[in-house]
Structures are given as structure tokens and as C-alpha cells.
Enzyme design. Structure first.
Site, PDB file in Angstrom:
ATOM      1  N   ARG A  59      23.547  41.458 -30.035  1.00 27.24           N
ATOM      2  CA  ARG A  59      24.003  42.786 -30.455  1.00 27.24           C
ATOM      3  C   ARG A  59      25.140  43.272 -29.570  1.00 27.24           C
ATOM      4  O   ARG A  59      25.323  42.796 -28.445  1.00 27.24           O
ATOM      5  CB  ARG A  59      22.849  43.783 -30.440  1.00 27.24           C
ATOM      6  CG  ARG A  59      22.270  44.101 -29.060  1.00 27.24           C
ATOM      7  CD  ARG A  59      23.048  45.187 -28.359  1.00 27.24           C
ATOM      8  NE  ARG A  59      22.350  45.751 -27.218  1.00 27.24           N
ATOM      9  CZ  ARG A  59      22.950  46.194 -26.123  1.00 27.24           C
ATOM     10  NH1 ARG A  59      24.273  46.094 -25.982  1.00 27.24           N
ATOM     11  NH2 ARG A  59      22.261  46.717 -25.139  1.00 27.24           N
ATOM     12  N   GLU A  81      21.742  55.297 -29.632  1.00 31.15           N
ATOM     13  CA  GLU A  81      22.319  55.493 -28.294  1.00 31.15           C
ATOM     14  C   GLU A  81      23.851  55.482 -28.355  1.00 31.15           C
ATOM     15  O   GLU A  81      24.522  56.262 -27.668  1.00 31.15           O
ATOM     16  CB  GLU A  81      21.818  54.393 -27.356  1.00 31.15           C
ATOM     17  CG  GLU A  81      22.441  54.484 -25.979  1.00 31.15           C
ATOM     18  CD  GLU A  81      21.793  53.537 -24.966  1.00 31.15           C
ATOM     19  OE1 GLU A  81      20.569  53.296 -25.065  1.00 31.15           O
ATOM     20  OE2 GLU A  81      22.507  53.043 -24.084  1.00 31.15           O
ATOM     21  N   ARG A 112      25.676  50.256 -33.264  1.00 35.08           N
ATOM     22  CA  ARG A 112      25.153  49.026 -32.679  1.00 35.08           C
ATOM     23  C   ARG A 112      25.170  48.002 -33.798  1.00 35.08           C
ATOM     24  O   ARG A 112      24.652  48.268 -34.895  1.00 35.08           O
ATOM     25  CB  ARG A 112      23.703  49.220 -32.212  1.00 35.08           C
ATOM     26  CG  ARG A 112      23.561  50.018 -30.925  1.00 35.08           C
ATOM     27  CD  ARG A 112      23.846  49.118 -29.714  1.00 35.08           C
ATOM     28  NE  ARG A 112      23.774  49.859 -28.453  1.00 35.08           N
ATOM     29  CZ  ARG A 112      22.707  49.875 -27.657  1.00 35.08           C
ATOM     30  NH1 ARG A 112      21.596  49.234 -27.998  1.00 35.08           N
ATOM     31  NH2 ARG A 112      22.734  50.538 -26.527  1.00 35.08           N
ATOM     32  N   CYS A 158      26.371  54.062 -22.203  1.00 40.35           N
ATOM     33  CA  CYS A 158      25.720  53.636 -20.959  1.00 40.35           C
ATOM     34  C   CYS A 158      26.614  52.633 -20.237  1.00 40.35           C
ATOM     35  O   CYS A 158      27.149  51.733 -20.870  1.00 40.35           O
ATOM     36  CB  CYS A 158      24.373  52.997 -21.295  1.00 40.35           C
ATOM     37  SG  CYS A 158      23.436  52.449 -19.853  1.00 40.35           S
ATOM     38  N   THR A 180      25.938  50.158 -18.695  1.00 40.49           N
ATOM     39  CA  THR A 180      25.497  48.768 -18.866  1.00 40.49           C
ATOM     40  C   THR A 180      26.184  48.143 -20.083  1.00 40.49           C
ATOM     41  O   THR A 180      26.242  46.931 -20.207  1.00 40.49           O
ATOM     42  CB  THR A 180      23.969  48.672 -19.079  1.00 40.49           C
ATOM     43  OG1 THR A 180      23.621  49.426 -20.248  1.00 40.49           O
ATOM     44  CG2 THR A 180      23.205  49.196 -17.886  1.00 40.49           C
ATOM     45  N   ARG A 235      24.677  42.040 -25.779  1.00 40.49           N
ATOM     46  CA  ARG A 235      23.409  41.579 -25.220  1.00 40.49           C
ATOM     47  C   ARG A 235      22.867  40.505 -26.150  1.00 40.49           C
ATOM     48  O   ARG A 235      22.599  40.761 -27.329  1.00 40.49           O
ATOM     49  CB  ARG A 235      22.399  42.727 -25.104  1.00 40.49           C
ATOM     50  CG  ARG A 235      21.159  42.343 -24.299  1.00 40.49           C
ATOM     51  CD  ARG A 235      20.303  43.568 -23.975  1.00 40.49           C
ATOM     52  NE  ARG A 235      19.247  43.737 -24.961  1.00 40.49           N
ATOM     53  CZ  ARG A 235      18.027  43.171 -24.863  1.00 40.49           C
ATOM     54  NH1 ARG A 235      17.703  42.431 -23.829  1.00 40.49           N
ATOM     55  NH2 ARG A 235      17.129  43.377 -25.798  1.00 40.49           N
ATOM     56  N   ARG A 290      12.686  41.525 -19.993  1.00 41.48           N
ATOM     57  CA  ARG A 290      12.108  42.800 -20.468  1.00 41.48           C
ATOM     58  C   ARG A 290      10.811  42.529 -21.219  1.00 41.48           C
ATOM     59  O   ARG A 290      10.531  41.388 -21.571  1.00 41.48           O
ATOM     60  CB  ARG A 290      13.070  43.492 -21.445  1.00 41.48           C
ATOM     61  CG  ARG A 290      14.405  43.875 -20.847  1.00 41.48           C
ATOM     62  CD  ARG A 290      15.308  44.495 -21.885  1.00 41.48           C
ATOM     63  NE  ARG A 290      16.514  45.059 -21.282  1.00 41.48           N
ATOM     64  CZ  ARG A 290      17.433  45.743 -21.961  1.00 41.48           C
ATOM     65  NH1 ARG A 290      17.286  45.946 -23.255  1.00 41.48           N
ATOM     66  NH2 ARG A 290      18.492  46.228 -21.365  1.00 41.48           N
ATOM     67  N   GLU A 333      13.408  47.294 -23.321  1.00 41.37           N
ATOM     68  CA  GLU A 333      13.301  47.815 -21.968  1.00 41.37           C
ATOM     69  C   GLU A 333      12.213  48.870 -21.837  1.00 41.37           C
ATOM     70  O   GLU A 333      11.854  49.525 -22.811  1.00 41.37           O
ATOM     71  CB  GLU A 333      14.641  48.404 -21.531  1.00 41.37           C
ATOM     72  CG  GLU A 333      15.071  49.569 -22.372  1.00 41.37           C
ATOM     73  CD  GLU A 333      16.474  50.037 -22.005  1.00 41.37           C
ATOM     74  OE1 GLU A 333      17.081  50.692 -22.836  1.00 41.37           O
ATOM     75  OE2 GLU A 333      16.926  49.734 -20.874  1.00 41.37           O
TER      76      GLU A 333
HETATM   77  N1  ARG Z   1      19.013  55.174 -18.558  1.00 39.84           N
HETATM   78  C1  ARG Z   1      18.029  54.154 -18.615  1.00 39.84           C
HETATM   79  C2  ARG Z   1      17.743  53.680 -17.205  1.00 39.84           C
HETATM   80  O1  ARG Z   1      18.520  53.980 -16.345  1.00 39.84           O
HETATM   81  C3  ARG Z   1      18.461  52.986 -19.484  1.00 39.84           C
HETATM   82  C4  ARG Z   1      19.571  52.147 -18.953  1.00 39.84           C
HETATM   83  C5  ARG Z   1      19.949  50.896 -19.694  1.00 39.84           C
HETATM   84  N2  ARG Z   1      19.495  50.853 -21.037  1.00 39.84           N
HETATM   85  C6  ARG Z   1      20.115  51.374 -22.078  1.00 39.84           C
HETATM   86  N3  ARG Z   1      19.496  51.340 -23.221  1.00 39.84           N
HETATM   87  N4  ARG Z   1      21.279  51.889 -21.986  1.00 39.84           N
HETATM   88  O2  ARG Z   1      16.745  53.045 -16.981  1.00 39.84           O
END
Ligand code: ARG
Length: 371
Positions: free
Chosen positions: A141, A240, A244, A286, A288, A295, A324, A329
Site C-alpha cells: 500500500r 488517515e 491509501r 504521518c 512514517t 508499506r 506488528r 499496528e
Molecule cells: N501516531 C501513532 C504512533 O505514534 C501512529 C504512528 C504510525 N502509524 C500510522 N498509522 N501513521 O504510534
């Protein structure tokens, strides 16, 4: 990307300088956060010095430091603890984003530039587990954001509708294997909802990290899910990230999953302009999910390795992978099934990110066999 202009702005966002109330709220929240024993990256890098430098700033979309860190402040068990309230936050609040990006993406420095997109040669990637003994399913993804809009905490209700409408017309134009149906969450019948949840396709409402980040306002406005007939290609709208794009199927045929993913991303990007920065690649909510924002993951059964989680995590680290629980997660593994994926998404090409995941998973399978 529009250049962030106003650090103490009166110009674009119309919100003016940071008010005394805003400053006091930020200061109190920070002080309370300092008293927690959070292991998050925001705790590690938001020192008093950095905080004092950033607390007066506001982005062109009007976002403040608090808009970025409130999720991490409210959830000390965060891993990262920060989101970019809008694309320019990565520039305006660079002093906190850069060290976090460098830590998470394993050495991507503030002087580094993300490489140009390179999908690699699609026919080269094979099956991770040809005999089907370990890999339950494979998924690739990415996140994408649409040019001209901020991210969740700064989106208006009508912008949520806009993004969804744009995406409906893009998705309705997909053809061949990617052709499918869009299901808006707004007004969705119980039946459809249950079916999508049963298939594990529907994203959950109320993730506390997103909620605290102010990412769930106006729910379910503008949110929805698209999938093709065989349910091997999915697009999430306004969860989010603005979008996606997901390709998945049972078994370990990473090559097939990746090919479908690449064609889906290409078709979508032909019709909608997404946000990309020179330095950080694709920008998303995010930190990440920068760079390739890819990912690539498997659901994998590795009972022997999983009997020693410390060792499994050490092995994963060695190959730059992340372990995970089964439902992603912050979840537990069910029936000994783990979700393992590439960790870094920035500072390497798409082809390299996929290869990194491929190599690591093949090694993990070897180690499970010989354990
Ligand atoms: N904000 C969450 C953390 O710091 C998620 C971080 C990564 N995951 C995500 N779906 N963006 O644990």
C-alpha cells in the site's frame, strides 16, 4: 508545494499571530507531557530548546505545533507521536520533524534528498513462499495526498466532500482488473458495513491516535472505500491520508501484488495531482509515510521464531523490517500470525523498498525453517 510563508502570520491563513491562550494551552500540554515516561520519538526530540523555537509558529494553513503533537501528548504510548497538520508543517516545524524522520527512516538526514520514483522491473519480483507454507497473504500500500489541501486537522467539512467527489470520479474511471465500486461510509447500510468489516476491508473508526490528532472530525463525511470485483485492489478515501492505495491477495506472490499496485497508482496519478516535495518525496499526514510512502507487508505464520519475540524483533531490525500484530499496528498477533513489513519508506526507491522487504521475509522464512 506552496512555500510556507508565515511563521507569525497575518497573511494567508487569516488566523493572525499565535494568541496568548494558544501559547498557554501548548505550554501546559508540553509540561504535562514532560512528566510522562513516554518512549515516543516526539518525547525524545522535542527538547525545551526545540519547543521554544517552534511554539510561536503557524503554517500557511494556520496550523500550530499543538496541531502536530497533540496526539503524541495525549497518547504517551505512541511510537512516533507527531503528525503534519498540513504539507507545509514539514518545513515550518522542520526542527522537530527532521530528527524524527532521520530516526524512523534509519538515517535520512536533513541534508538528504529522496530519490526519483523508480518502480524497478516488475517481472523480476517473485513469490515469497512458493509452497505456501508460511505466508498467509501479501499486501502493498501507499498513501497519497491531493495537491491544494491540508491534512486532516486543518481540513474543512466541505474540503472532505471535495476530496471524496474528486476521488469518486477518478475511481469510477478505473478499468480492467481495477474496475470496481466505491462505498461511501456516509449512509452506508448495516449490511454493507458488516460485509466489509468481515472481509477486513473497512478501516476502523475511532483509532485513538487519529482521534487525538483531530483526524476524525465530521466522520463519516467524505470517507469511503473502493474495491475491485475480486477484492484484490482497494482505495481508502479520507481515512488517515487523503488516499491509501492498496493491492493484496492470499499467498506470497509479491510480484503479482506489486504489479497490480503499480498499475493502480499510475492510473490514479494520471487523473489527480498529488503532493510531492523535492526533499521528502510524497507527503502524507504521518512522517512514517513520506518518500515512497510504501508499506509492503505479509501476514506470516512463524510459530518458532515468535516463541522468542525479542529475537524476532532483533532479526526484523537487522533487515529493516517491522513486526506488528495481525490487525496492524497497536494490535496483538492472533493464531500466531504476524504482520511484517518494510520499515523505512523514505530515502530509497520504490524498487528498493520492495526488495528490502522481499529479502528480509525470505531470510525470516529460512530462519523459521531451520529453527
Ligand atoms: N501516531 C501513532 C504512533 O505514534 C501512529 C504512528 C504510525 N502509524 C500510522 N498509522 N501513521 O504510534
Amino acid at each position: 508545494m506552496a512555500k510556507a510563508k508565515c511563521y507569525k502570520c497575518e497573511e494567508k491563513c487569516g488566523k493572525g499571530k499565535i494568541s496568548l491562550e494558544e501559547l498557554q494551552k501548548l505550554e501546559m500540554a508540553y509540561k504535562a507531557f514532560l512528566r510522562t515516561d513516554s518512549k515516543s520519538l516526539v518525547k525524545k526530540y522535542l527538547t525545551r530548546d526545540v519547543f521554544d523555537r517552534l511554539k510561536y509558529k503557524r503554517t500557511t494553513f494556520g496550523s500550530t505545533l499543538l496541531d502536530c503533537v497533540q496526539s503524541g501528548f495525549e497518547n504517551p504510548d505512541s511510537n512516533i507521536g507527531i503528525y503534519a497538520a498540513d504539507p507545509s508543517a514539514y518545513v515550518v516545524f522542520a526542527d522537530i520533524f527532521n530528527p524524527i524522520i532521520q530516526d524512523y527512516h534509519i538515517g535520512f538526514k536533513k541534508s538528504d534528498h529522496h530519490p526519483a520514483t523508480d518502480w524497478g522491473s516488475l517481472d523480476k519480483i517473485g513469490n515469497l513462499d512458493p509452497k505456501g507454507q508460511y505466508v498467509v497473504s501479501t499486501r502493498v500500500r501507499c498513501g497519497r495526498s491531493i495537491e491544494g489541501y491540508p491534512f486532516n486537522p486543518s481540513l474543512t467539512e466541505s474540503q472532505y466532500w471535495d476530496i471524496e467527489n474528486k476521488m469518486i470520479s477518478v475511481l469510477n474511471g478505473l478499468e480492467g482488473e481495477l474496475k470496481g465500486t466505491y462505498y461511501p461510509l456516509n449512509g452506508m447500510t448495516k449490511e454493507t458495513q458488516e460485509k466489509l468489516i468481515e472481509d477486513h476491508f473497512l478501516f476502523k473508526e475511532g483509532d485513538r491516535f487519529l482521534q487525538a490528532a483531530n483526524a476524525c472530525r465530521y466522520w463519516p463525511v467524505g470517507r469511503g472505500i473502493y474495491h475491485n470485483q475480486t477484492k484484490t485492489f482497494l482505495v481508502w478515501v479520507n481515512e488517515e491520508d487523503h488516499i491509501r492505495i492498496i493491492s493484496l491477495q492470499p499467498g506470497g506472490d509479491l510480484g503479482a501484488v506489486y504489479k497490480r499496485f503499480v498499475s493502480g497508482v499510475a492510473d490514479i496519478e494520471k487523473k489527480v495531482k498529488v503532493i510531492k516535495s523535492d526533499r521528502l518525496g510524497y507527503l502524507n499526514f504521518c512522517p512514517t509515510n513520506l518518500g515512497t510512502a510504501i508499506r509492503a507487508s505479509v501476514h506470516i505464520k512463524i510459530p518458532k521464531l515468535a516463541s522468542n519475540m525479542t529475537r524476532l524483533n532483533e532479526i526484523a531490525d537487522r533487515y529493516h523490517l517491522q513486526v506488528r500484530g495481525t490487525a496492524g499496528e497497536h494490535t496483538e498477533a492472533k493464531g500466531g500470525v504476524y504482520d511484517i513489513s518494510n520499515k523505512r519508506r523514505l530515502g530509497l526507491t520504490e524498487a528498493e523498498a520492495i526488495q528490502e522487504m522481499y529479502n528480509g521475509i525470505v531470510e525470516i522464512i529460512k530462519l523459521e525453517k531451520s529453527s
